[in-house]
Design an enzyme around this catalytic site. Structure first.
Site, PDB file in Angstrom:
ATOM      1  N   LYS A 181      12.949  -8.301   8.845  1.00 46.27           N
ATOM      2  CA  LYS A 181      13.545  -7.071   9.430  1.00 46.27           C
ATOM      3  C   LYS A 181      12.460  -6.273   9.298  1.00 46.27           C
ATOM      4  O   LYS A 181      12.146  -5.318   8.464  1.00 46.27           O
ATOM      5  CB  LYS A 181      14.977  -6.211   9.118  1.00 46.27           C
ATOM      6  CG  LYS A 181      15.749  -5.587   9.727  1.00 46.27           C
ATOM      7  CD  LYS A 181      15.327  -3.907  10.185  1.00 46.27           C
ATOM      8  CE  LYS A 181      14.884  -3.009   9.427  1.00 46.27           C
ATOM      9  NZ  LYS A 181      14.288  -1.896  10.262  1.00 46.27           N
ATOM     10  N   GLU A 256      10.423  -2.922  -3.762  1.00 45.92           N
ATOM     11  CA  GLU A 256       9.534  -2.371  -4.195  1.00 45.92           C
ATOM     12  C   GLU A 256       9.469  -0.884  -3.394  1.00 45.92           C
ATOM     13  O   GLU A 256       9.128  -0.322  -2.010  1.00 45.92           O
ATOM     14  CB  GLU A 256       8.070  -2.649  -3.547  1.00 45.92           C
ATOM     15  CG  GLU A 256       6.691  -2.489  -4.079  1.00 45.92           C
ATOM     16  CD  GLU A 256       6.135  -1.886  -3.259  1.00 45.92           C
ATOM     17  OE1 GLU A 256       5.851  -0.106  -3.720  1.00 45.92           O
ATOM     18  OE2 GLU A 256       4.798  -1.771  -2.429  1.00 45.92           O
ATOM     19  N   CYS A 290       2.193   3.551  -0.702  1.00 51.05           N
ATOM     20  CA  CYS A 290       3.190   3.714  -1.724  1.00 51.05           C
ATOM     21  C   CYS A 290       2.514   4.429  -3.676  1.00 51.05           C
ATOM     22  O   CYS A 290       2.898   4.639  -4.223  1.00 51.05           O
ATOM     23  CB  CYS A 290       4.229   2.780  -2.176  1.00 51.05           C
ATOM     24  SG  CYS A 290       3.400   1.246  -2.377  1.00 51.05           S
ATOM     25  N   GLU A 391       7.276  12.637  -2.957  1.00 50.33           N
ATOM     26  CA  GLU A 391       6.866  11.567  -2.492  1.00 50.33           C
ATOM     27  C   GLU A 391       6.325  11.774  -1.117  1.00 50.33           C
ATOM     28  O   GLU A 391       6.579  11.924   0.376  1.00 50.33           O
ATOM     29  CB  GLU A 391       6.949  10.181  -2.687  1.00 50.33           C
ATOM     30  CG  GLU A 391       6.026   8.348  -1.527  1.00 50.33           C
ATOM     31  CD  GLU A 391       6.452   7.449  -1.312  1.00 50.33           C
ATOM     32  OE1 GLU A 391       7.761   7.142  -0.851  1.00 50.33           O
ATOM     33  OE2 GLU A 391       5.717   6.592  -2.214  1.00 50.33           O
TER      34      GLU A 391
HETATM   35  P1  NAD Z   1      12.335   3.775   4.803  1.00 50.62           P
HETATM   36  O1  NAD Z   1      12.518   3.087   3.354  1.00 50.62           O
HETATM   37  O2  NAD Z   1      13.444   4.198   5.519  1.00 50.62           O
HETATM   38  O3  NAD Z   1      12.379   2.768   5.846  1.00 50.62           O
HETATM   39  C1  NAD Z   1      11.991   1.246   5.255  1.00 50.62           C
HETATM   40  C2  NAD Z   1      12.499  -0.247   5.857  1.00 50.62           C
HETATM   41  O4  NAD Z   1      13.963   0.193   5.323  1.00 50.62           O
HETATM   42  C3  NAD Z   1      12.502  -0.053   6.842  1.00 50.62           C
HETATM   43  O5  NAD Z   1      12.753  -1.553   7.607  1.00 50.62           O
HETATM   44  C4  NAD Z   1      13.796   0.663   8.136  1.00 50.62           C
HETATM   45  O6  NAD Z   1      13.868   0.306   9.067  1.00 50.62           O
HETATM   46  C5  NAD Z   1      14.604   0.007   7.487  1.00 50.62           C
HETATM   47  N1  NAD Z   1      16.152   1.070   6.406  1.00 50.62           N
HETATM   48  C6  NAD Z   1      15.981   2.201   6.656  1.00 50.62           C
HETATM   49  N2  NAD Z   1      17.051   2.810   5.914  1.00 50.62           N
HETATM   50  C7  NAD Z   1      18.051   1.672   5.791  1.00 50.62           C
HETATM   51  C8  NAD Z   1      19.587   1.688   5.029  1.00 50.62           C
HETATM   52  N3  NAD Z   1      19.843   2.039   5.323  1.00 50.62           N
HETATM   53  N4  NAD Z   1      19.662  -0.193   4.900  1.00 50.62           N
HETATM   54  C9  NAD Z   1      18.577  -1.151   4.955  1.00 50.62           C
HETATM   55  N5  NAD Z   1      17.348  -0.370   6.153  1.00 50.62           N
HETATM   56  C10 NAD Z   1      17.515   0.468   5.704  1.00 50.62           C
HETATM   57  O7  NAD Z   1      11.138   4.573   4.871  1.00 50.62           O
HETATM   58  P2  NAD Z   1      10.481   5.326   5.749  1.00 50.62           P
HETATM   59  O8  NAD Z   1      11.288   6.148   7.173  1.00 50.62           O
HETATM   60  O9  NAD Z   1       9.892   4.566   6.941  1.00 50.62           O
HETATM   61  O10 NAD Z   1       9.742   6.160   5.663  1.00 50.62           O
HETATM   62  C11 NAD Z   1      10.454   7.709   4.752  1.00 50.62           C
HETATM   63  C12 NAD Z   1       9.725   8.097   3.656  1.00 50.62           C
HETATM   64  O11 NAD Z   1       9.606   6.374   2.723  1.00 50.62           O
HETATM   65  C13 NAD Z   1       7.912   7.811   3.499  1.00 50.62           C
HETATM   66  O12 NAD Z   1       8.182   8.946   3.898  1.00 50.62           O
HETATM   67  C14 NAD Z   1       7.838   7.555   2.409  1.00 50.62           C
HETATM   68  O13 NAD Z   1       8.075   8.755   1.121  1.00 50.62           O
HETATM   69  C15 NAD Z   1       8.451   6.264   2.145  1.00 50.62           C
HETATM   70  N6  NAD Z   1       7.899   4.593   2.737  1.00 50.62           N
HETATM   71  C16 NAD Z   1       7.805   3.698   1.097  1.00 50.62           C
HETATM   72  C17 NAD Z   1       7.098   2.909   1.764  1.00 50.62           C
HETATM   73  C18 NAD Z   1       6.254   1.651   0.718  1.00 50.62           C
HETATM   74  O14 NAD Z   1       5.283   1.237   0.807  1.00 50.62           O
HETATM   75  N7  NAD Z   1       6.498   2.196  -0.475  1.00 50.62           N
HETATM   76  C19 NAD Z   1       6.610   2.620   2.813  1.00 50.62           C
HETATM   77  C20 NAD Z   1       7.163   3.977   4.026  1.00 50.62           C
HETATM   78  C21 NAD Z   1       7.984   4.529   3.203  1.00 50.62           C
END
Ligand code: NAD
Length: 505
Positions: A181, A256, A290, A391
């Site tokens: 996904k 992660e 991250c 973050e």
């Molecule tokens: P997110 O955590 O919302 O999304 C990451 C993935 O999880 C995406 O594929 C998303 O569709 C999915 N997802 C979102 N809500 C979900 C749920 N309830 N159940 C299952 N899957 C779900 O990240 P984002 O909105 O893209 O970014 C927001 C913040 O997250 C950023 O500002 C940053 O701080 C952090 N982030 C961290 C990483 C990392 O590598 N650790 C990567 C992206 C974002």
């Protein structure tokens, strides 16, 4: 729909599958839509899990000899190499990486990391026999590593192909089926990886890709009773939600999550290395990594000197065309993310911090469209400010003061996160001593972003659960089974007497 905008479909059971709804994929540098992707729903997640389960049970991948799985995966890595330029192009336009960064990291790491998992399939100890035991009965014992079944890989937009491979690679090497996904903003390189897998001989249903919103499609995968493991990279709040959803069927999980990496600059640091290195640690890919080092801890009496040198070097960073090899810094992923970063900078100003470089959207017509933020340096930050605790995921370096080494270590560890940390020093014994005190999964001494497929990566504290990469990566995608083979045929030698007190007549 404009003719140059290409529509892409999901990939379920070896076939492209469309849906009535779609999401737009925008180039973050310009804000222009260049592709659309089918927006999947719960029913697509269910269809993908069902296909993955059927393929797993059929055994055409799960029961293939590991060496044969390895061969297919090596071909996949080879294909990534052959399609390198096209993949770089897709990544640049979907997630705003600069061509230099996509070449070095986003796509550059993909084939070697997949190859690492292919090699692990060959070298992993799938089965081992324990020496024969004579007591209490003559027996021999075998310990086997077996695939888990169906693994879900939920992947963010920042390094979609690479972070996808960190999950798909060990899952396939171990014989599992996978449902991927991706984030809807940058799904195309992972979609291509699924097609490459099929073209290289991975059977239908073994690798599937479902797009759609996280809270519907992602959440369904995390709770699905027929999914055995969820591997997730993304934000800590979503990680918590996935952990909760997965607990319903006690799934295996690896998470992660976020970070707030501290870089400790010691008074004996080589400043030429440390200043460039600190900016590299924080600003690479506009800080959307991250493990970025977003807090720089500087000795009180070197503070002004270090800030001057940081501002001098960071002022030279070139923003602009992401496809140009001369560009240093690209945009942020989305308008939402840009506005979120601007909000953190407002909060920093309000709490008394000073913005000594950047702090807003860059000037110039090129930056009026797309999602840009200037490289930003924030000084007079204390560790209790929001800007030092949350973050940010933007090109924002917070510079903090420390009184002595113990104070530096205390501030570095004073965070809910524990993904990365680092030390800049010319005294290796001193640096190693500090590294041992830092509560983080990776500590870099005199460098940053050094991620090696052969070495483990993951977080302490709320930065995650489990480790990706490394020599033990397949442990996270296998179950351990103990098989006891009793060699005693004399009933009186057995301990059945614990139940059956009457001797056999
Ligand atoms: P997110 O955590 O919302 O999304 C990451 C993935 O999880 C995406 O594929 C998303 O569709 C999915 N997802 C979102 N809500 C979900 C749920 N309830 N159940 C299952 N899957 C779900 O990240 P984002 O909105 O893209 O970014 C927001 C913040 O997250 C950023 O500002 C940053 O701080 C952090 N982030 C961290 C990483 C990392 O590598 N650790 C990567 C992206 C974002």
């Amino acid at each position: 729909m404009a003719p140059h905008i290409r529509h892409h479909e999901m990939f379920i059971n070896g076939k492209h599958v469309d849906s009535p709804e779609s999401d737009e994929i925008r180039d973050p540098a310009t804000g222009e839509v260049f592709a659309t992707i089918a927006r999947g729903d719960v029913e697509h997640a269910d269809a993908a899990v069902s296909a993955a389960r059927t393929a797993f049970e059929a055994g055409s991948w799960s029961r293939l000899a590991p060496a044969d799985r390895s061969k297919v995966m090596r071909e996949m890595a080879d294909r990534i190499g052959k399609e390198f330029d096209e993949l770089v192009d897709l990544e640049i336009h979907a997630n705003g990486a600069t061509v230099r960064q996509a070449t070095a990291f986003h796509i550059g790491y993909a084939a070697p990391h997949l190859l690492h998992f292919a090699e692990l399939a060959d070298s992993y100890q799938w089965e081992r026999q324990v020496p024969t035991q004579a007591y209490p009965t003559l027996s021999t014992n075998v310990i086997r590593q077996e695939p888990l079944g169906v693994c879900a890989a939920i992947v963010p937009w920042n390094f979609p192909l690479l972070l996808g491979i960190w999950k798909i690679g060990p899952a396939l090497a171990a014989g599992n089926s996978v449902v991927v996904k991706p984030d809807e903003k940058a799904p195309l390189t992972l979609l291509r990886l699924c097609e490459i897998a099929q073209e290289c001989g991975v059977p239908d249903g073994v690798i599937n890709l479902v797009t759609g919103p996280g809270p519907t499609v992602g959440a369904r995968l995390a709770e699905h009773p027929d999914v055995d493991k969820v591997a997730f990279t993304g934000s800590t709040p979503v990680g918590r939600e996935i952990m909760r959803l997965a607990s319903g069927t006690v799934k295996r999980i690896s998470l992660e999550l976020g970070g707030k990496g501290a870089q400790i600059l010691l008074d004996d640091a080589n400043l030429d290395v440390a200043i460039d290195g600190a900016l590299f640690g924080c600003m690479l890919y506009s800080g959307q990594i991250c493990e970025s080092g977003t807090r720089l801890l500087v000795p009180d009496d070197m503070y002004d000197l270090v800030v001057d040198r940081l501002v001098d070097r960071a002022s030279a960073l070139k923003l602009g065309d992401t496809t140009d090899f001369d560009t240093d810094v690209g945009p942020l992923i989305s308008a939402r993310q840009r506005d979120r970063v601007l909000g953190f900078l407002d909060s920093a100003r309000a709490s008394g911090a000073k913005i000594v470089l950047g702090g807003g959207v860059p000037h110039g017509s090129r930056f009026a469209e797309g999602y840009w933020i200037e490289p930003t340096i924030v000084t007079e930050v204390s560790n209790d400010m929001e800007v030092a605790r949350e973050e940010i995921f933007g090109p924002v370096l917070c510079v903090l003061r420390y009184a002595d080494e113990a104070d530096a270590v205390r501030q570095a560890n004073d965070t809910q996160y524990g993904l990365s940390a680092g030390v800049w020093s010319t005294d290796y014994e001193r640096a190693i001593d500090i590294a041992a005190q830092l509560r983080a999964g990776t500590v870099w001494i005199n460098n940053w972003h050094q991620i090696d497929a052969a070495l483990p990566f993951g977080g302490f504290k709320q930065s995650g659960v489990g480790r990706e990469l490394g020599e033990h990566a397949l442990d996270e995608y296998t179950e351990t089974k103990h098989v006891h083979i009793d060699l005693t045929q004399r009933v009186e030698r057995h301990i059945f007497g614990a139940l059956l007190s009457e001797p056999l007549r």
